[in-house]
Design an enzyme around this catalytic site. Sequence first.
Site, PDB file in Angstrom:
ATOM      1  N   THR A 103     -32.003  30.118 -32.222  1.00 44.35           N
ATOM      2  CA  THR A 103     -32.949  31.155 -32.627  1.00 44.35           C
ATOM      3  C   THR A 103     -32.656  32.411 -31.825  1.00 44.35           C
ATOM      4  O   THR A 103     -32.389  32.327 -30.628  1.00 44.35           O
ATOM      5  CB  THR A 103     -34.412  30.734 -32.394  1.00 44.35           C
ATOM      6  OG1 THR A 103     -35.241  31.904 -32.486  1.00 44.35           O
ATOM      7  CG2 THR A 103     -34.644  30.096 -31.037  1.00 44.35           C
ATOM      8  N   THR A 106     -37.976  31.730 -35.853  1.00 41.22           N
ATOM      9  CA  THR A 106     -37.215  30.728 -36.609  1.00 41.22           C
ATOM     10  C   THR A 106     -37.764  29.396 -36.154  1.00 41.22           C
ATOM     11  O   THR A 106     -38.378  29.325 -35.097  1.00 41.22           O
ATOM     12  CB  THR A 106     -35.704  30.820 -36.241  1.00 41.22           C
ATOM     13  OG1 THR A 106     -35.129  31.960 -36.887  1.00 41.22           O
ATOM     14  CG2 THR A 106     -34.914  29.598 -36.662  1.00 41.22           C
TER      15      THR A 106
HETATM   16  N1  ASP Z   1     -31.813  33.799 -35.878  1.00 42.58           N
HETATM   17  C1  ASP Z   1     -32.710  34.301 -36.870  1.00 42.58           C
HETATM   18  C2  ASP Z   1     -31.970  35.261 -37.754  1.00 42.58           C
HETATM   19  O1  ASP Z   1     -31.224  36.073 -37.241  1.00 42.58           O
HETATM   20  C3  ASP Z   1     -33.910  34.980 -36.312  1.00 42.58           C
HETATM   21  C4  ASP Z   1     -34.533  34.322 -35.105  1.00 42.58           C
HETATM   22  O2  ASP Z   1     -34.229  33.198 -34.788  1.00 42.58           O
HETATM   23  O3  ASP Z   1     -35.364  34.939 -34.431  1.00 42.58           O
HETATM   24  O4  ASP Z   1     -32.173  35.248 -38.949  1.00 42.58           O
END
Ligand code: ASP
Length: 327
Positions: free
Chosen positions: A242, A191
Amino acid sequence: MSAPTWSLVLHGGSGVIDRADLTPEQDEAYRGVLAQAAQAGAAVLRGGGVALDAVEAAIHVLEDDPLFNAGRGAVFTAEGCVELDAAIMDGATLEAGAVAGVTHVKNPITAARRVMEASPHVLLIGRGADAFAQGQGLESVPTGYFFVERRWRALEKQLTREGKPIPARPAGADTDERQAALAHDEGKRGTVGVVARDSHGHVAAGTSTGGVTAKSWGRVGDSPLIGAGTYASDKSCAVSGTGDGEYFIRLSVARAIAALVELKGLSLQAAVDEVIQTDLEALGGKGGVIAVTPDGQMAWSFNTSGMYRARIADGVELEVAIYKDEA
Ligand code: ASP
């Protein structure tokens, strides 16, 4: 020392990112784009621009670069599509905008900002959100634009692991071997997010993501949900997260951090550590956050082996880091 007049912190995703896993070329490529994004945001703030513009400018760099899971370079759904989520929030007014599951708008963070500024709503999803973005004159791209070879390989790997069928490669997909070799597979996620404090004392936060590799059934993570992956208030701080979105939603991570600052009077670093190292860890979730306060504090915290990240402030040199053992 008096507080810096402006500051900016960004992340490019958390996950399994160990020093031994990245070649010197990969390490350099990631650091280069993180620095470029931070400088794009800093240029806005240095010129007296507002935090929202700095957040949007820095996120554009990360969305447009294929190394990160946002915009071009986003992960694929189980059906072999790209469905993008993004949110932005203005700490001065508590106005916010977000989109989820968009498939054509080139820069989802700008679509989120338009939702905030040009619609009476906070969150638009799917076809409606794409149509809104198009109606706003935002650049729309064919789905092949988002295709990045290594994300396709990650999808094939994940679906094989889950014993699920592998969809046909999207039409118009081009194989970029150089990109495939440069990019590191930090797990299923990633992200990008930026938080900024401008010289007027206001904070803003933005987050943009492709979500999770092989996601299905219209899955939406924490990034576009105000209070979960994104939050900003001049009364406390601006936060972008994230990590395991489902855990971030259940803990209202971004708003929880803001509440600790606003209601309990915690320092920003103590607040981000409490929510990430104690609450998220206890629930079994993995991830990280970045944050800034209107009085110039900057912080990050993560419980994964790495998080792509950078920070810069008025009078403070740019710092770019990836692994846990860096400052
Ligand atoms: N938080 C993001 C999601 O769950 C993914 C990530 O940040 O790695 O969509």
